[in-house]
Design an enzyme around this catalytic site. Structure first.
Site, PDB file in Angstrom:
ATOM      1  N   ASP A 131       0.854  -1.179   0.000  1.00 55.88           N
ATOM      2  CA  ASP A 131       0.000   0.000   0.000  1.00 55.88           C
ATOM      3  C   ASP A 131       0.893   1.231   0.000  1.00 55.88           C
ATOM      4  O   ASP A 131       1.729   1.397   0.898  1.00 55.88           O
ATOM      5  CB  ASP A 131      -0.874  -0.026   1.269  1.00 55.88           C
ATOM      6  CG  ASP A 131      -2.189   0.687   1.088  1.00 55.88           C
ATOM      7  OD1 ASP A 131      -2.193   1.749   0.439  1.00 55.88           O
ATOM      8  OD2 ASP A 131      -3.207   0.195   1.606  1.00 55.88           O
ATOM      9  N   ASP A 139      -2.947   4.769  -2.400  1.00 54.58           N
ATOM     10  CA  ASP A 139      -3.935   5.451  -1.575  1.00 54.58           C
ATOM     11  C   ASP A 139      -4.299   6.821  -2.153  1.00 54.58           C
ATOM     12  O   ASP A 139      -3.412   7.574  -2.577  1.00 54.58           O
ATOM     13  CB  ASP A 139      -3.320   5.634  -0.176  1.00 54.58           C
ATOM     14  CG  ASP A 139      -4.326   6.048   0.867  1.00 54.58           C
ATOM     15  OD1 ASP A 139      -5.249   5.264   1.132  1.00 54.58           O
ATOM     16  OD2 ASP A 139      -4.182   7.154   1.418  1.00 54.58           O
ATOM     17  N   GLU A 154      -6.460   4.064  -5.821  1.00 53.89           N
ATOM     18  CA  GLU A 154      -7.725   4.381  -5.155  1.00 53.89           C
ATOM     19  C   GLU A 154      -8.185   5.745  -5.639  1.00 53.89           C
ATOM     20  O   GLU A 154      -7.487   6.738  -5.456  1.00 53.89           O
ATOM     21  CB  GLU A 154      -7.556   4.401  -3.633  1.00 53.89           C
ATOM     22  CG  GLU A 154      -8.878   4.567  -2.915  1.00 53.89           C
ATOM     23  CD  GLU A 154      -8.750   5.072  -1.477  1.00 53.89           C
ATOM     24  OE1 GLU A 154      -9.674   4.822  -0.691  1.00 53.89           O
ATOM     25  OE2 GLU A 154      -7.747   5.733  -1.146  1.00 53.89           O
ATOM     26  N   HIS A 156     -11.143  -1.977   4.048  1.00 53.76           N
ATOM     27  CA  HIS A 156     -10.963  -1.591   5.442  1.00 53.76           C
ATOM     28  C   HIS A 156     -11.657  -0.279   5.799  1.00 53.76           C
ATOM     29  O   HIS A 156     -11.616   0.142   6.948  1.00 53.76           O
ATOM     30  CB  HIS A 156      -9.461  -1.485   5.733  1.00 53.76           C
ATOM     31  CG  HIS A 156      -8.826  -0.386   4.942  1.00 53.76           C
ATOM     32  ND1 HIS A 156      -8.728  -0.422   3.559  1.00 53.76           N
ATOM     33  CD2 HIS A 156      -8.311   0.810   5.318  1.00 53.76           C
ATOM     34  CE1 HIS A 156      -8.165   0.694   3.138  1.00 53.76           C
ATOM     35  NE2 HIS A 156      -7.900   1.456   4.176  1.00 53.76           N
ATOM     36  N   ASP A 157     -12.250   0.388   4.820  1.00 56.12           N
ATOM     37  CA  ASP A 157     -12.960   1.647   5.067  1.00 56.12           C
ATOM     38  C   ASP A 157     -14.477   1.487   5.019  1.00 56.12           C
ATOM     39  O   ASP A 157     -15.207   2.448   5.287  1.00 56.12           O
ATOM     40  CB  ASP A 157     -12.597   2.693   3.993  1.00 56.12           C
ATOM     41  CG  ASP A 157     -11.145   3.135   4.048  1.00 56.12           C
ATOM     42  OD1 ASP A 157     -10.529   3.075   5.126  1.00 56.12           O
ATOM     43  OD2 ASP A 157     -10.626   3.554   2.984  1.00 56.12           O
TER      44      ASP A 157
HETATM   45  O1  TEU Z   1      -9.172   6.413   2.054  1.00 57.30           O
HETATM   46  C1  TEU Z   1      -9.608   7.479   1.260  1.00 57.30           C
HETATM   47  C2  TEU Z   1     -10.768   8.203   1.717  1.00 57.30           C
HETATM   48  O2  TEU Z   1     -11.156   9.146   1.067  1.00 57.30           O
HETATM   49  C3  TEU Z   1     -11.427   7.807   3.000  1.00 57.30           C
HETATM   50  O3  TEU Z   1     -11.431   8.883   3.849  1.00 57.30           O
HETATM   51  C4  TEU Z   1     -12.792   7.397   2.731  1.00 57.30           C
HETATM   52  O4  TEU Z   1     -13.522   8.434   2.170  1.00 57.30           O
HETATM   53  C5  TEU Z   1     -13.431   7.032   4.003  1.00 57.30           C
HETATM   54  O5  TEU Z   1     -12.556   6.190   4.695  1.00 57.30           O
HETATM   55  C6  TEU Z   1     -14.705   6.291   3.784  1.00 57.30           C
HETATM   56  O6  TEU Z   1     -15.213   6.033   5.031  1.00 57.30           O
HETATM   57  C7  TEU Z   1      -7.826   6.115   2.085  1.00 57.30           C
HETATM   58  C8  TEU Z   1      -7.589   4.911   2.975  1.00 57.30           C
HETATM   59  O7  TEU Z   1      -8.207   3.797   2.404  1.00 57.30           O
HETATM   60  C9  TEU Z   1      -8.089   5.239   4.349  1.00 57.30           C
HETATM   61  O8  TEU Z   1      -8.004   4.136   5.205  1.00 57.30           O
HETATM   62  C10 TEU Z   1      -7.256   6.377   4.876  1.00 57.30           C
HETATM   63  O9  TEU Z   1      -7.774   6.789   6.107  1.00 57.30           O
HETATM   64  C11 TEU Z   1      -7.247   7.562   3.916  1.00 57.30           C
HETATM   65  O10 TEU Z   1      -7.048   7.186   2.565  1.00 57.30           O
HETATM   66  C12 TEU Z   1      -6.115   8.492   4.268  1.00 57.30           C
HETATM   67  O11 TEU Z   1      -4.894   7.891   3.962  1.00 57.30           O
END
Ligand code: TEU
Ligand code: CA
Length: 540
Positions: free
Chosen positions: A101, A202, A244, A316-317
């Protein structure tokens, strides 16, 4: 460097590991690299080709490791560089590659670059970040952080604000500075030399930001940067790369995943993941199935031959898909299989998030059991805005990111086999581990685990699943998701019932490749029933 078969990732299935929550090996209640290595046989049995590893670099863990303080080292919490190399080697033995990542949009505020940058406007690292002059009570503009509040943080010693599109411990890097870009390319080559098979990038659609114009995603120089990035690192090496890109759409997706390899293999787009919310993720609304069908159909047909799709329900989000688009009560097993079947019948590279293959569900915790900064910042902001605690908790329980981050459920011993019984895991185990766990499912041929395993085998066996063109059927139907895939003489028919009531449907003659009830459906789809039928020409 490994010699990759051309476009191997078009036939691959990727499994995402969120390391903190996968397997603890040393009794500190936190998942780690040796823990992952110890579970490689499980992943090999599932049949996956690569592991996307969420960040394991040194980090103060303000945002679960997406706040990196040293790009070239492993956080001691996760193990050592030797542990990492061991994981790469042991994976390789089983035909499983590691996908790292890359968090290139921001660092931790504890990164050496930022510590220097803060020392003064003349410091050589100052311009590695995005600064604007200002006064204590007046931010440069209204830009907001994704984690609530202003995206600007004031540093009194400098009389300046720095930009942070995420937490204030995640200052944004200044990509318009060529030195920053070169540093990042060097670092990426360091990981390439370790033998990784690819990268997940990311929030990569944000690196071309122009904060003064309130532009965060898809900035004017974005694709120039991305082409330069690929050309200086993974471009031409045959690795899997997935960006992403919440801000992607069908107009720019063919650029990101240009078949000429000038940017990435593919992107994660999120249009199908925001259909069940009002303006904000914290205000969910029920999904209307036709919207989901039209969205996925658009991406299937839109990128066919022009790019490549990633296929995912979970990461994971995101909240757990069976609790979101399925039914995590009476029909949990059936609906988890239905959702898997619908997704794995599409063209693209499927991603499975840890525990999805077990039908793991959302959790219903009290506030003190939640850990995620996004949720905790929201609690603060919304309570100040006068939202009731009840509505705040409802939002967290439905869409909070910790739903995805509870420990992997390996067996029915206390702590679910994630860590030993006498330690406290960093986040509570979902109490349903006694009935939902890997051990039970491995020994049951009809489990969700084995259903995912069979879907992977089918993808490897039938070119029509990998490459066929897509046609949506019964577009307006509010309950059924029905589509065909076509390749030469072969046709694949996929039908799924997204609701808890029976629906009649005409099922074509052919070979039933997979279905989710004990017996094959006949003229009726029962609650959450789904099947895949292969029709060879002449058979119709
Ligand atoms: O996520 C991108 C992001 O825009 C997130 O804030 C997303 O909108 C949110 O998690 C949805 O609930 C990436 C990663 O996947 C995330 O884990 C990180 O927190 C974020 O970038 C910052 O690096
Ligand atoms: Ca540990």
């Amino acid at each position: 460097m490994k010699d990759f078969k051309k476009d191997w990732w078009k036939e691959a299935v990727v499994y995402q590991v969120y390391p903190r929550s996968f397997q603890d090996s040393n009794g500190d209640g936190i998942g780690d690299l040796p823990g992952i290595t110890s579970r490689l046989d499980y992943l090999a049995e599932l049949g996956i080709d690569a592991i996307w590893l969420s960040p394991v670099y040194c980090s103060p863990q303000d945002d679960g490791g997406y706040d990196i303080s040293d790009y070239r080292s492993i956080d001691p919490m996760f193990g050592t560089m030797e542990d990492f190399e061991e994981l790469v080697r042991e994976g390789e033995k089983r035909g499983i590659g590691i996908v790292m990542d890359l968090v290139l949009n921001h660092t931790s505020d504890e990164h050496a670059w930022f510590k220097e940058a803060k020392k003064g406007k003349d410091n050589p690292y100052h311009d590695y970040y995005v600064w604007r002059d200002g006064k204590p009570d007046k931010a440069p503009n209204e830009l907001r952080s994704n984690f609530s509040g202003s995206a600007w943080e004031y540093v009194p010693e400098l009389g300046q604000y720095y930009l942070h599109l995420f937490s204030k411990k995640q200052p944004d890097l200044n990509w318009s500075n060529p030195k920053v870009r070169q540093e990042l390319y060097d670092m990426i080559r360091f990981w390439m030399e370790k033998g990784v098979w690819g990268f997940r990038l990311d929030v990569i659609d944000q690196v071309g930001k122009e904060p003064d114009r309130m532009i965060t995603e898809n900035g004017p120089r974005l694709h120039e940067y991305l082409r330069e990035l690929a050309a200086n690192t993974f471009g031409g090496h045959g690795m899997i790369t997935v960006g992403e890109a919440w801000g992607s759409n069908l107009e720019n997706a063919p650029l990101y995943s240009n078949p000429d390899g000038s940017e990435f293999s593919m992107i994660f787009q999120f249009e199908h993941m925001v259909l069940d919310q009002k303006r904000q993720k914290w205000d969910p609304v029920p999904l209307e199935l036709p919207k989901l069908k039209r969205c996925l159909a658009k991406w299937q047909t839109g990128l066919h031959g022009k790019g490549w799709n990633s296929l995912f329900w979970d990461n994971h989000d995101l909240p757990r898909i069976v609790s979101r688009f399925g039914n995590d009560g009476e029909f949990r097993v059936i609906s988890a299989k239905m959702l898997a079947l619908v997704l794995h019948g599409l063209e693209g590279t499927p991603y499975i998030f840890e525990g999805e293959e077990l039908g793991m569900t959302n959790v219903q915790y009290e506030l003190e059991d939640y850990r995620d900064i996004e949720s905790l910042n929201m609690v603060k902001e919304r309570s100040e805005q006068g939202y009731s605690m009840e509505s705040i908790m409802e939002s967290i329980r439905r869409v909070g990111r910790d739903n995805a981050r509870t420990p992997m459920q390996w067996d029915n011993t206390p702590n679910a086999g994630f860590c030993s019984e006498d330690v406290t895991p960093w986040i509570r185990v979902n109490p349903n581990y006694t009935t939902i766990n890997a051990k039970d499912q491995l020994s049951d041929e009809n489990s969700i685990f084995h259903f995912y395993r069979k879907l992977i085998v089918l993808r490897k066996s039938y070119p029509v699943i990998r490459e066929g063109s897509f046609r949506l059927l019964m577009e307006e139907d509010p309950d059924l998701f029905v589509y065909e895939r076509l390749l030469g003489e072969q046709k694949l028919f996929v039908a799924a019932n997204f609701h808890g009531t029976e629906r009649s449907i005409e099922i074509p003659e052919g070979k039933v490749l997979i279905h989710n009830y004990e017996d094959v459906p006949n003229g009726v789809l029962r609650p959450y029933e789904a099947l895949m039928v292969l029709i060879e020409s002449g058979q119709e």
